[in-house]
Scaffold this active site. Structure first.
Site, PDB file in Angstrom:
ATOM      1  N   CYS A   1      -7.273  -0.894   7.162  1.00 45.81           N
ATOM      2  CA  CYS A   1      -6.133  -1.419   6.399  1.00 45.81           C
ATOM      3  C   CYS A   1      -5.243  -2.292   7.286  1.00 45.81           C
ATOM      4  O   CYS A   1      -5.023  -1.985   8.455  1.00 45.81           O
ATOM      5  CB  CYS A   1      -5.317  -0.257   5.828  1.00 45.81           C
ATOM      6  SG  CYS A   1      -3.913  -0.824   4.853  1.00 45.81           S
TER       7      CYS A   1
ATOM      8  N   ASP B   1      -8.544  -2.275   2.797  1.00 47.59           N
ATOM      9  CA  ASP B   1      -7.334  -2.582   2.028  1.00 47.59           C
ATOM     10  C   ASP B   1      -6.580  -3.579   2.920  1.00 47.59           C
ATOM     11  O   ASP B   1      -5.743  -3.189   3.725  1.00 47.59           O
ATOM     12  CB  ASP B   1      -6.529  -1.289   1.847  1.00 47.59           C
ATOM     13  CG  ASP B   1      -5.284  -1.489   1.017  1.00 47.59           C
ATOM     14  OD1 ASP B   1      -5.229  -2.464   0.233  1.00 47.59           O
ATOM     15  OD2 ASP B   1      -4.344  -0.689   1.152  1.00 47.59           O
TER      16      ASP B   1
ATOM     17  N   TRP C   1      -4.814  -7.589   3.717  1.00 48.06           N
ATOM     18  CA  TRP C   1      -4.082  -8.678   3.090  1.00 48.06           C
ATOM     19  C   TRP C   1      -3.698  -9.761   4.091  1.00 48.06           C
ATOM     20  O   TRP C   1      -3.791  -9.539   5.257  1.00 48.06           O
ATOM     21  CB  TRP C   1      -2.822  -8.126   2.416  1.00 48.06           C
ATOM     22  CG  TRP C   1      -1.877  -7.451   3.340  1.00 48.06           C
ATOM     23  CD1 TRP C   1      -0.888  -8.042   4.094  1.00 48.06           C
ATOM     24  CD2 TRP C   1      -1.796  -6.030   3.626  1.00 48.06           C
ATOM     25  NE1 TRP C   1      -0.204  -7.093   4.818  1.00 48.06           N
ATOM     26  CE2 TRP C   1      -0.740  -5.854   4.551  1.00 48.06           C
ATOM     27  CE3 TRP C   1      -2.514  -4.905   3.206  1.00 48.06           C
ATOM     28  CZ2 TRP C   1      -0.384  -4.589   5.058  1.00 48.06           C
ATOM     29  CZ3 TRP C   1      -2.152  -3.663   3.712  1.00 48.06           C
ATOM     30  CH2 TRP C   1      -1.101  -3.519   4.611  1.00 48.06           C
TER      31      TRP C   1
ATOM     32  N   SER D   1       0.872  -1.176   0.000  1.00 51.45           N
ATOM     33  CA  SER D   1       0.000   0.000   0.000  1.00 51.45           C
ATOM     34  C   SER D   1       0.907   1.223   0.000  1.00 51.45           C
ATOM     35  O   SER D   1       1.774   1.355   0.879  1.00 51.45           O
ATOM     36  CB  SER D   1      -0.869   0.003   1.258  1.00 51.45           C
ATOM     37  OG  SER D   1      -1.581  -1.200   1.329  1.00 51.45           O
TER      38      SER D   1
HETATM   39  P1  FAD Z   1       7.375 -14.036   0.963  1.00 49.45           P
HETATM   40  O1  FAD Z   1       8.593 -14.704   0.519  1.00 49.45           O
HETATM   41  O2  FAD Z   1       6.349 -13.726  -0.050  1.00 49.45           O
HETATM   42  O3  FAD Z   1       6.732 -14.841   2.155  1.00 49.45           O
HETATM   43  C1  FAD Z   1       5.483 -14.394   2.683  1.00 49.45           C
HETATM   44  C2  FAD Z   1       4.823 -15.499   3.490  1.00 49.45           C
HETATM   45  O4  FAD Z   1       4.539 -16.610   2.651  1.00 49.45           O
HETATM   46  C3  FAD Z   1       5.687 -16.072   4.607  1.00 49.45           C
HETATM   47  O5  FAD Z   1       5.572 -15.331   5.789  1.00 49.45           O
HETATM   48  C4  FAD Z   1       5.120 -17.468   4.749  1.00 49.45           C
HETATM   49  O6  FAD Z   1       3.956 -17.417   5.523  1.00 49.45           O
HETATM   50  C5  FAD Z   1       4.753 -17.828   3.323  1.00 49.45           C
HETATM   51  N1  FAD Z   1       5.882 -18.540   2.683  1.00 49.45           N
HETATM   52  C6  FAD Z   1       6.722 -18.065   1.751  1.00 49.45           C
HETATM   53  N2  FAD Z   1       7.621 -19.004   1.401  1.00 49.45           N
HETATM   54  C7  FAD Z   1       7.349 -20.097   2.133  1.00 49.45           C
HETATM   55  C8  FAD Z   1       7.922 -21.403   2.223  1.00 49.45           C
HETATM   56  N3  FAD Z   1       8.949 -21.779   1.482  1.00 49.45           N
HETATM   57  N4  FAD Z   1       7.347 -22.289   3.077  1.00 49.45           N
HETATM   58  C9  FAD Z   1       6.289 -21.949   3.803  1.00 49.45           C
HETATM   59  N5  FAD Z   1       5.720 -20.710   3.780  1.00 49.45           N
HETATM   60  C10 FAD Z   1       6.233 -19.800   2.955  1.00 49.45           C
HETATM   61  N6  FAD Z   1       3.230  -5.593   3.570  1.00 49.45           N
HETATM   62  C11 FAD Z   1       3.817  -4.579   4.213  1.00 49.45           C
HETATM   63  O7  FAD Z   1       4.793  -4.801   4.966  1.00 49.45           O
HETATM   64  N7  FAD Z   1       3.383  -3.271   4.077  1.00 49.45           N
HETATM   65  C12 FAD Z   1       2.325  -2.954   3.278  1.00 49.45           C
HETATM   66  O8  FAD Z   1       1.959  -1.782   3.162  1.00 49.45           O
HETATM   67  C13 FAD Z   1       1.682  -4.013   2.566  1.00 49.45           C
HETATM   68  N8  FAD Z   1       0.647  -3.766   1.761  1.00 49.45           N
HETATM   69  C14 FAD Z   1       0.051  -4.794   1.079  1.00 49.45           C
HETATM   70  C15 FAD Z   1      -1.016  -4.516   0.234  1.00 49.45           C
HETATM   71  C16 FAD Z   1      -1.599  -5.531  -0.478  1.00 49.45           C
HETATM   72  C17 FAD Z   1      -2.748  -5.239  -1.402  1.00 49.45           C
HETATM   73  C18 FAD Z   1      -1.115  -6.856  -0.345  1.00 49.45           C
HETATM   74  C19 FAD Z   1      -1.734  -7.981  -1.126  1.00 49.45           C
HETATM   75  C20 FAD Z   1      -0.078  -7.143   0.501  1.00 49.45           C
HETATM   76  C21 FAD Z   1       0.530  -6.123   1.217  1.00 49.45           C
HETATM   77  N9  FAD Z   1       1.619  -6.382   2.040  1.00 49.45           N
HETATM   78  C22 FAD Z   1       2.196  -5.345   2.735  1.00 49.45           C
HETATM   79  C23 FAD Z   1       2.228  -7.732   2.145  1.00 49.45           C
HETATM   80  C24 FAD Z   1       3.366  -7.841   1.105  1.00 49.45           C
HETATM   81  O9  FAD Z   1       2.822  -7.849  -0.207  1.00 49.45           O
HETATM   82  C25 FAD Z   1       4.220  -9.115   1.197  1.00 49.45           C
HETATM   83  O10 FAD Z   1       3.392 -10.215   1.313  1.00 49.45           O
HETATM   84  C26 FAD Z   1       5.168  -9.128   2.362  1.00 49.45           C
HETATM   85  O11 FAD Z   1       6.025  -8.010   2.314  1.00 49.45           O
HETATM   86  C27 FAD Z   1       6.044 -10.392   2.344  1.00 49.45           C
HETATM   87  O12 FAD Z   1       6.770 -10.457   1.130  1.00 49.45           O
HETATM   88  P2  FAD Z   1       8.123 -11.285   1.039  1.00 49.45           P
HETATM   89  O13 FAD Z   1       8.413 -11.503  -0.407  1.00 49.45           O
HETATM   90  O14 FAD Z   1       9.192 -10.658   1.848  1.00 49.45           O
HETATM   91  O15 FAD Z   1       7.744 -12.656   1.708  1.00 49.45           O
END
Ligand code: FAD
Length: 677
Positions: free
Chosen positions: A631, A675, A677, A439
């Site tokens: 949110c 909003d 997630w 966001s």
């Molecule tokens: P990822 O690698 O995607 O992992 C995320 C989660 O997936 C893990 O915690 C775990 O639960 C699972 N996972 C991943 N890999 C594995 C595995 N190998 N085994 C088991 N489980 C696994 N985040 C914010 O911090 N700030 C925001 O403002 C924000 N806004 C958002 C708005 C929207 C509309 C949406 C959809 C999401 C938002 N998010 C926000 C969340 C953000 O998009 C990400 O999901 C978050 O930052 C994690 O991303 P990452 O790639 O670091 O983690």
């Protein structure tokens, strides 16, 4: 952009229930050497019947996908339909078709719908027109679609009010028109992480019925791998992709519009940690878009395309015996021209695993099951088989460990055991590395040429784990943060120089996704914002914008409810709120903060604070037409806030009715926006 893959077998043993088993393929075999497109009409059609005929398939598997999951499941469905039953299926993007002939399809075809629901019961971007088409059908009463046979599975999240609404709408429209559903209406639930299991259960139940309807029976066949990988030498005539998202990027000719498949490389103009004394990290990252045509609006989301870390790329390449030839160039293709390739051709193993494939994704039971055939050690093989079949054991022994595929296989069998797994199989099964969405925490009015996000770095440690789980995108942003801020010894490191070392200044690939999370058009309308944790992000933008407009258009009452653990630990933007308050007329802006761990005897959450302000909330919502914004966490917070607010409204002396229904009407009328997630 490169689509997800589906592999189709070419020649196979097919039996037909109405005939004796035949070794001859029902559909004329395709020559392995010829260019297959010469066998069929060249141009894809937007007509379903024509396209099924053109591609010689009996079943069309439509996906409505926002993040690629539905598309991936469609590929799995197609592949299994083929190798278990010999049913040829075409995986199809809903947006690539008109649906004029949908109701008049013959019984010899089956349509499968794998559709995700997005936001508040909305269709995904690629199924908007189909949703409209269905709405139009519902308005008619004389439909006779008795020949249409279809199967349906929805991808949803029960934390949201409109759980799996999209597939439910489609299902009721089609059955209302007289069409026949094969199998049950599958509903996958992402809230408890069981979506894939829900899908596998539904698929195992539906596929035999679907095959039976088309006259096919099950046969033992080896899994089909039909992506073809051929290594080649470097030459100037080869279009080599080293991580670039498309050909324009590869040629260095960048031009908008900026989308998921054509993201903008934007310089990081600011990166700072916004938690103070916390073991957790949260980054405020600002991207400079001044030299581009990119625009955004307050409340939009920013997509950040990450790359995998050096450590995970190396681990993956080593476990599958590719490390020594990581820079080898290969071409990827398929015998079937309807198959979308998961990778650009040509590329290298290093680029494929670093930039294009989601090698760190959770392991699926389906992937484990597919590896069984390639395991030469009988003990390991039996273990794999057990885990791939036993849902409960898989959950406990694989999923809960938060390991990716290579991490899991490292502890499973000898070091060279997995060298014989065809890399094409892996590339087929592993999904595309997807952007993560945030966001936007800046106001487009105040900060037109700079977009900021507020992201908590995803790191998890569990006493029972020997490893630390690190999220892909947030640790990529963290690596850039340290690169900008100074030398860093922290793992995981990334190849921040980017493809062809073009990333001289720190930058990331970004695009804006439009949202419906919008401030009221008039600044005078009162607003109530509820956003604990990083749910505060868009409200920083909202408050900035209201303050910015204040002199010309005085802001109405602006109330912010925020929650964090402790004041001196994770209170986001504490100083900024004080400054912003001075831009408002006294008494217009107020902020209420819940600290969940400040007082060890009492956990306070945002919904408790709502109760403390109940009287004013009732006045603003019921009598002053305030808009409410929520949110952050969808799983619990959004529901708890809804319940708390319904109770507050229900306790109003003048309110007579069902307060939950009242709030749902607010949602419909866009006066309650989420909003989450
Ligand atoms: P990822 O690698 O995607 O992992 C995320 C989660 O997936 C893990 O915690 C775990 O639960 C699972 N996972 C991943 N890999 C594995 C595995 N190998 N085994 C088991 N489980 C696994 N985040 C914010 O911090 N700030 C925001 O403002 C924000 N806004 C958002 C708005 C929207 C509309 C949406 C959809 C999401 C938002 N998010 C926000 C969340 C953000 O998009 C990400 O999901 C978050 O930052 C994690 O991303 P990452 O790639 O670091 O983690």
């Amino acid at each position: 952009a490169f689509g997800a893959s589906v592999a189709y077998g070419v020649q196979k043993l097919i039996s037909h229930t109405s005939q004796k088993p035949v070794v001859e393929p029902l559909i004329p075999p395709r020559s392995k050497t010829s260019n297959l497109t010469s066998n069929i009409l060249a141009t894809p059609s937007r007509n379903i019947k024509t396209e099924l005929k053109r591609t010689r398939k009996s079943c069309m598997i439509f996906y409505g996908s926002q993040t690629g999951t539905a598309e991936k499941l469609a590929s799995i469905f197609a592949k299994e339909a083929l190798f278990r039953f010999g049913v040829e299926g075409l995986v199809a993007d809903l947006d690539n078709f008109d649906y004029d002939d949908l109701l008049s399809l013959s019984e010899e075809n089956v349509l499968v719908f794998l559709l995700a629901t997005y936001g508040e019961g909305d269709p995904t971007d690629n199924s908007i027109s189909f949703d409209r088409y269905c709405a139009n059908l519902r308005s008619k009463t004389d439909l006779q679609a008795h020949n249409l046979h279809y199967a349906s599975f929805g991808l949803g999240n029960s934390s949201y009010q409109f759980y799996n609404e999209m597939i439910k709408r489609v299902d009721s429209t089609l059955s209302g028109a007289g069409a026949h559903r094969i199998g049950s209406a599958g509903l996958g639930d992402d809230a408890d992480g069981s979506l894939e299991d829900d899908f596998l259960t539904w698929k195992d139940e539906t596929l035999p019925q679907l095959a039976n309807h088309l006259g096919f029976t099950e046969q033992e066949r080896a899994p089909i791998v039909n992506l073809v990988i051929s290594e080649t030498k470097s030459s100037s005539s080869i279009p080599l992709f080293l991580g670039e998202p498309n050909a324009a990027h590869r040629k260095g000719k960048l031009r908008g519009p900026w989308t998921n498949s054509n993201p903008l490389p934007a310089r990081i103009s600011e990166s700072r940690e916004v938690f103070q004394n916390s073991p957790r990290k949260c980054l405020h990252v600002a991207f400079d878009i001044s030299d581009s045509t990119m625009t955004y609006e307050t409340g939009d989301h920013l997509g950040v395309s990450p790359e995998n870390s050096n450590r995970e790329v190396e681990r993956f390449l080593r476990i599958f015996g590719l490390f020594e030839k990581k820079d080898s160039i290969f071409n990827i293709g398929s015998e079937d021209p309807t198959v979308k390739l998961p990778l650009p051709a040509y590329t290298t193993y290093d680029a494929a695993t670093r930039y294009y494939l989601d090698i760190c994704a959770p392991i699926s039971r389906y992937i484990l099951g597919s590896l069984v055939s390639y395991c030469s050690d009988e003990v390991t093989k039996a273990e794999l088989l057990r885990l791939s079949k036993d849902n409960v054991a898989f959950e406990k022994e694989v999923k809960n460990l938060c390991l990716n595929l290579a991490q899991f296989l490292e502890g499973f069998g000898s070091s060279t055991l997995w060298n014989s797994v065809p890399i094409s199989l892996l590339f087929e099964m592993i999904g595309k590395l997807q952007p993560r969405y945030y966001s936007i925490s800046s106001s487009s009015l105040q900060s037109r040429k700079c977009i900021s996000i507020t992201a908590v770095v995803e790191t998890q440690k569990n006493d029972e784990w020997s490893h630390e789980f690190k999220g892909v995108a947030t640790n990529y942003l963290l690596a850039q943060h340290f690169q900008i801020r100074g030398p860093n010894a922290l793992e995981p490191t990334h190849l921040l120089s980017g493809p062809r070392f073009r990333n001289t200044a720190m930058s990331s690939l970004i695009h804006v996704r439009r949202s419906k999370f919008r401030l009221p058009k008039m600044n005078s309308v009162p607003i109530i914002m509820i956003g604990p944790g990083t749910g505060i992000a868009p409200f920083r933008a909202f408050v900035q914008e209201r303050a910015w407009q204040n002199s010309a258009h005085p802001a109405g009452r602006t109330i912010l409810f925020y929650g964090c653990r402790r004041r001196n630990e994770d209170f986001l933007y504490e100083e900024e709120w004080r400054q912003l308050e001075t831009s408002f007329k006294p008494g217009t802006f107020s902020m209420h903060v819940a600290f969940s761990r400040q007082d060890p005897t009492k956990k306070v959450y945002v919904q408790h604070l709502l109760n403390q302000q109940a009287e004013e909330l009732r006045e603003l919502i019921l009598r002053q037409n305030a808009c409410v914004y929520v949110c952050g966490d969808a799983q619990r917070m959004a529901k708890d806030v809804f319940t708390a607010m319904a109770q507050i409204i229900g306790e109003d002396n003048a309110f007579d009715g069902d307060s939950q229904a009242y709030l749902k009407t607010l949602k419909k009328n866009k006066r309650w926006l989420e909003d989450v997630w």
